[in-house]
Design an enzyme around this catalytic site. Structure first.
Site, PDB file in Angstrom:
ATOM      1  N   ASP A  72       4.300  -5.947   3.345  1.00  0.00           N
ATOM      2  CA  ASP A  72       3.099  -6.669   3.773  1.00  0.00           C
ATOM      3  C   ASP A  72       3.417  -8.160   3.786  1.00  0.00           C
ATOM      4  O   ASP A  72       2.966  -8.917   2.935  1.00  0.00           O
ATOM      5  CB  ASP A  72       1.928  -6.366   2.848  1.00  0.00           C
ATOM      6  N   ASP A  97       2.609  -2.626  -1.653  1.00  0.00           N
ATOM      7  CA  ASP A  97       2.832  -3.702  -0.685  1.00  0.00           C
ATOM      8  C   ASP A  97       3.910  -4.635  -1.230  1.00  0.00           C
ATOM      9  O   ASP A  97       3.720  -5.282  -2.272  1.00  0.00           O
ATOM     10  CB  ASP A  97       1.540  -4.509  -0.455  1.00  0.00           C
ATOM     11  N   ASP A 156       3.233 -14.586   1.707  1.00  0.00           N
ATOM     12  CA  ASP A 156       3.729 -13.387   2.401  1.00  0.00           C
ATOM     13  C   ASP A 156       5.183 -13.517   2.827  1.00  0.00           C
ATOM     14  O   ASP A 156       5.544 -13.228   3.975  1.00  0.00           O
ATOM     15  CB  ASP A 156       2.853 -13.060   3.616  1.00  0.00           C
ATOM     16  N   GLU A 205      -6.557  -2.158  -3.278  1.00  0.00           N
ATOM     17  CA  GLU A 205      -5.585  -3.264  -3.356  1.00  0.00           C
ATOM     18  C   GLU A 205      -6.215  -4.504  -3.990  1.00  0.00           C
ATOM     19  O   GLU A 205      -7.059  -5.153  -3.376  1.00  0.00           O
ATOM     20  CB  GLU A 205      -5.078  -3.585  -1.946  1.00  0.00           C
ATOM     21  N   LYS A 237      -6.432  -8.427  -5.356  1.00  0.00           N
ATOM     22  CA  LYS A 237      -5.896  -9.760  -5.060  1.00  0.00           C
ATOM     23  C   LYS A 237      -6.800 -10.763  -5.768  1.00  0.00           C
ATOM     24  O   LYS A 237      -8.011 -10.594  -5.761  1.00  0.00           O
ATOM     25  CB  LYS A 237      -5.907 -10.002  -3.546  1.00  0.00           C
ATOM     26  N   GLU A 290       0.303  -5.336  -4.876  1.00  0.00           N
ATOM     27  CA  GLU A 290       1.120  -6.170  -3.968  1.00  0.00           C
ATOM     28  C   GLU A 290       1.854  -7.254  -4.749  1.00  0.00           C
ATOM     29  O   GLU A 290       1.248  -7.983  -5.539  1.00  0.00           O
ATOM     30  CB  GLU A 290       0.240  -6.803  -2.890  1.00  0.00           C
ATOM     31  N   MET A 304      -0.442   5.117   6.666  1.00  0.00           N
ATOM     32  CA  MET A 304      -1.573   4.439   6.019  1.00  0.00           C
ATOM     33  C   MET A 304      -2.432   3.738   7.058  1.00  0.00           C
ATOM     34  O   MET A 304      -1.915   3.161   8.005  1.00  0.00           O
ATOM     35  CB  MET A 304      -1.039   3.437   4.998  1.00  0.00           C
ATOM     36  N   HIS A 331      -4.748  -1.824  10.573  1.00  0.00           N
ATOM     37  CA  HIS A 331      -6.204  -1.949  10.492  1.00  0.00           C
ATOM     38  C   HIS A 331      -6.746  -1.453  11.837  1.00  0.00           C
ATOM     39  O   HIS A 331      -6.079  -1.602  12.871  1.00  0.00           O
ATOM     40  CB  HIS A 331      -6.654  -3.396  10.351  1.00  0.00           C
ATOM     41  N   ASP A 333      -6.276  -3.997  14.529  1.00  0.00           N
ATOM     42  CA  ASP A 333      -4.920  -4.385  14.947  1.00  0.00           C
ATOM     43  C   ASP A 333      -4.592  -3.662  16.241  1.00  0.00           C
ATOM     44  O   ASP A 333      -3.827  -4.153  17.068  1.00  0.00           O
ATOM     45  CB  ASP A 333      -3.863  -3.948  13.920  1.00  0.00           C
ATOM     46  N   ASP A 339      -1.193 -18.125  -0.236  1.00  0.00           N
ATOM     47  CA  ASP A 339      -0.670 -16.778   0.041  1.00  0.00           C
ATOM     48  C   ASP A 339       0.459 -16.868   1.077  1.00  0.00           C
ATOM     49  O   ASP A 339       0.211 -17.084   2.251  1.00  0.00           O
ATOM     50  CB  ASP A 339      -1.842 -15.942   0.566  1.00  0.00           C
ATOM     51  N   HIS A 344       0.393 -10.793  -4.742  1.00  0.00           N
ATOM     52  CA  HIS A 344      -0.932 -11.001  -5.315  1.00  0.00           C
ATOM     53  C   HIS A 344      -0.847 -11.277  -6.820  1.00  0.00           C
ATOM     54  O   HIS A 344      -1.564 -12.128  -7.331  1.00  0.00           O
ATOM     55  CB  HIS A 344      -1.831  -9.806  -5.017  1.00  0.00           C
TER      56      HIS A 344
HETATM   57  C1  GCO Z   1      -3.569 -10.065   2.316  1.00  0.00           C
HETATM   58  C2  GCO Z   1      -3.582  -8.580   2.066  1.00  0.00           C
HETATM   59  C3  GCO Z   1      -3.687  -7.776   3.328  1.00  0.00           C
HETATM   60  C4  GCO Z   1      -3.946  -6.290   3.076  1.00  0.00           C
HETATM   61  C5  GCO Z   1      -4.227  -5.575   4.343  1.00  0.00           C
HETATM   62  C6  GCO Z   1      -4.331  -4.098   4.168  1.00  0.00           C
HETATM   63  O1  GCO Z   1      -3.132 -10.788   1.432  1.00  0.00           O
HETATM   64  O2  GCO Z   1      -4.001 -10.493   3.371  1.00  0.00           O
HETATM   65  O3  GCO Z   1      -2.415  -8.255   1.374  1.00  0.00           O
HETATM   66  O4  GCO Z   1      -2.523  -7.945   4.084  1.00  0.00           O
HETATM   67  O5  GCO Z   1      -2.851  -5.694   2.456  1.00  0.00           O
HETATM   68  O6  GCO Z   1      -5.395  -6.076   4.879  1.00  0.00           O
HETATM   69  O7  GCO Z   1      -5.520  -3.767   3.629  1.00  0.00           O
HETATM   70 MN    MN Z   2      -1.467  -6.368   1.076  1.00  0.00          MN
HETATM   71 MN    MN Z   3      -1.390 -10.024   0.561  1.00  0.00          MN
HETATM   72 MN    MN Z   4      -1.515 -12.249   2.963  1.00  0.00          MN
END
Ligand code: GCO
Ligand code: MN
Ligand code: MN
Ligand code: MN
Length: 386
Positions: A286, A244, A256, A180, A182, A216, A87, A53, A56, A254, A219
């Protein structure tokens, strides 16, 4: 060996391996890692690239001089360690200005600021060589619908993406945009919650060919959906522009998690789908290390994501080459040349012939397809006994 090389096209985000363990209930448990250091470590581990981002890398309030210095240092680190930035994306969720949405804010000033911030971030991504631009609408959603903007939000989002696609063309950036989905978190409900809703929305854009999906794993899994099914639909539509990878227990916050750490079977069928269909884009993890971990745990996490993918890739090849599995697969499918002809491509004659045809329902319903056997062969394969 399961040790990756850049040819495997594994990528991580600065925000993923750089995640410091902060969560809604607790402070960071790890010190921040600088972007050049992350590039060095990921290069050593055999990754292909780093995604980011805008903020970041460059703090939101950096001066022009700071921006230039930070970007120059990062570029040097990328070239020193043989990494690319495939990306880029925009942080349209951290700043309080975006608390009720960015492109879908009810405040026209916020929507305009979101466009400005995204154009600048697209400039940065292009400078770093990015060809894919991701839109994740973290704050594009609502907790309450009392604001009455459900249809407006869709229109505002469309206007913004049309504007930015034109910006990309006018600047000669040639980005491919990946949307993307979610379902929720951080908003109570996020707009366009599934891959299917993104596909439907893309068809309404002015340059649909420039837009695809960035599905993702976590998600879909959060809401109890099957991620491999979602990806298959995206592939069928020719819209798998990015992916992702991570893991997640259904019905939780969430998480991850490290790729393949939780839903190993879905991960297997996903990897098999990607490999069998020749997906050639980056495979982006991700995800982040558990909050319990120190820096060593971060790199164990990163190695683990890639290692598990490579193991599953090998398992997919083994699945495709295993005579017993292939025989069970062949037995599962019933082919009939005459019926294939009759059911493909309408003609009044075919319709007539099909209407007159007699089917033995009892025989159709009585057939055992062998899926228990086939699935156990898969489990044996995954558990390493084949
Ligand atoms: C999340 C998302 C993010 C996006 C990222 C890229 O659940 O927080 O997956 O990680 O993928 O902001 O746009
Ligand atoms: Mn993501
Ligand atoms: Mn995510
Ligand atoms: Mn996340």
């Amino acid at each position: 060996s399961y040790v990756p090389t850049p040819d495997d096209k594994f990528t991580f985000g600065l925000w993923t391996v750089g995640q410091t363990g902060r969560d809604p209930f607790g402070e960071p448990t790890r010190a921040p890692l600088s972007a050049p250091y992350i590039a060095q470590k990921l290069g050593e581990l055999g990754a292909y690239g780093i995604n980011l981002h805008d903020n970041d890398l460059v703090p939101i309030d950096a001066s022009a001089a700071e921006h230039d210095r930070i970007v120059a240092e990062f570029r040097q680190a990328l070239s020193d360690h043989g990494l690319v930035v495939p990306m880029a994306t925009t942080n349209l969720f951290s700043d309080p200005a975006f608390k009720d949405g960015a492109f879908t804010s009810a405040d026209a000033r916020v929507r305009a600021y979101a466009l400005q911030k995204t154009m600048r971030s697209m400039d940065l991504g292009h400078e770093l060589g990015a060809q894919t631009y991701v839109f994740w609408g973290g704050r594009e959603g609502a907790e309450v619908d009392a604001g009455g903007k459900l249809l407006d939000a869709i229109g505002w989002f469309r206007d913004s993406l049309n504007f930015l696609a034109d910006y990309s063309e006018a600047q000669g950036y040639g980005y491919r945009f990946a949307l993307e989905p979610k379902p929720n978190e951080p908003r109570g409900d996020i707009f366009f919650p599934t891959a299917g809703s993104m596909l439907g929305f893309i068809a309404t854009l002015e340059r649909p060919e420039r837009f695809g999906v960035n599905p993702e794993f976590a998600h879909d899994t959060m809401s109890g959906l099957n991620f491999a099914h979602a990806v298959a639909q995206v592939i069928d539509a020719g819209k798998l522009f990015h992916i992702d990878l991570n893991d997640q227990k259904p019905g939780r916050f969430d998480q991850d998690l490290r790729f393949g750490s939780e839903n190993i079977k879905t991960a297997f069928f996903l990897v098999k789908l990607l490999e069998d269909t020749g997906y050639a884009g980056p495979k982006h993890f991700d995800a982040h290390a558990l909050r319990t971990e120190d820096e060593a745990g971060v790199w164990a996490f990163a190695r683990g994501c890639m290692r598990t993918y490579l193991i599953l890739r090998e398992k997919a090849r083994q699945f495709n080459a295993d005579p017993e599995i292939q025989a069970a697969l062949a037995a599962y499918r019933v082919e009939d040349a005459e019926l294939a002809d009759l059911t493909r491509g309408f003609s009044p004659q075919k319709a007539e012939a099909l209407r007159d045809r007699t089917f033995d329902r009892a025989e159709l319903g009585g057939r055992g397809p062998g899926l228990e056997h086939l699935d156990q062969l898969t489990v044996d394969l995954l558990l390493g006994t084949r």
